[in-house]
Design an enzyme around this catalytic site. Sequence first.
Site, PDB file in Angstrom:
ATOM      1  N   CYS A  78     -14.589   3.177 -35.900  1.00  0.00           N
ATOM      2  CA  CYS A  78     -14.823   2.249 -34.791  1.00  0.00           C
ATOM      3  C   CYS A  78     -14.758   3.003 -33.458  1.00  0.00           C
ATOM      4  CB  CYS A  78     -13.776   1.139 -34.823  1.00  0.00           C
ATOM      5  SG  CYS A  78     -13.760   0.087 -33.374  1.00  0.00           S
ATOM      6  N   SER A  79     -15.781   2.832 -32.627  1.00  0.00           N
ATOM      7  CA  SER A  79     -15.816   3.562 -31.355  1.00  0.00           C
ATOM      8  C   SER A  79     -14.703   3.143 -30.406  1.00  0.00           C
ATOM      9  CB  SER A  79     -17.178   3.399 -30.677  1.00  0.00           C
ATOM     10  OG  SER A  79     -17.419   2.039 -30.384  1.00  0.00           O
TER      11      SER A  79
ATOM     12  N   ARG B 170      -6.033   6.883 -25.055  1.00  0.00           N
ATOM     13  CA  ARG B 170      -5.012   6.241 -24.219  1.00  0.00           C
ATOM     14  C   ARG B 170      -3.635   6.253 -24.880  1.00  0.00           C
ATOM     15  NH1 ARG B 170      -8.141   0.710 -22.361  1.00  0.00           N
ATOM     16  NH2 ARG B 170      -9.712   1.720 -21.046  1.00  0.00           N
TER      17      ARG B 170
ATOM     18  N   THR C  82     -13.796  -3.269 -34.541  1.00  0.00           N
ATOM     19  CA  THR C  82     -12.848  -4.114 -33.828  1.00  0.00           C
ATOM     20  C   THR C  82     -13.667  -5.107 -33.022  1.00  0.00           C
ATOM     21  OG1 THR C  82     -11.320  -2.256 -33.643  1.00  0.00           O
ATOM     22  CG2 THR C  82     -10.911  -4.121 -32.210  1.00  0.00           C
TER      23      THR C  82
ATOM     24  N   SER D  94      -6.110  -3.667 -28.514  1.00  0.00           N
ATOM     25  CA  SER D  94      -4.994  -2.731 -28.633  1.00  0.00           C
ATOM     26  C   SER D  94      -3.954  -3.244 -29.632  1.00  0.00           C
ATOM     27  CB  SER D  94      -4.363  -2.511 -27.263  1.00  0.00           C
ATOM     28  OG  SER D  94      -3.267  -1.644 -27.354  1.00  0.00           O
TER      29      SER D  94
END
Length: 115
Positions: free
Chosen positions: A88-89, A98, A54, A67
């Site tokens: 992806c981290s 979250r 991302t 997000s």
Amino acid sequence: MATSPSPSSTAVGGGGNAKIVWNESQNRFETEDKKAFLEYEVRNGGKVMDILHTFVPSSKRGQGLASHLCISALNHAKAHSMSVIPTCSYVSDTFLPRNPSWNSLVYAEDLKSSI
């Protein structure tokens, strides 16, 4: 601009100009200006989406674009009955903790087989 019949090519909730489009030919979800994007690979004959990367440029950070990109990709995976590998981290370490309601899409076969 070519449009896709995919629901992923529609605007994603949230304020501002957060319209995310699905660029199927490049395996990306991206902003209309192509500056922020999420890259993925399809695995297991189309059953699994591996989210690889991302990226949001510094000039666009703080607007929730990462997000929005994740939500577009995860909605696409859900609509196509795909599981997701969060390579992806940002996705594994920030977005999913979250937003735990998306954890049901996470590919878990290898985790189960290694227990």
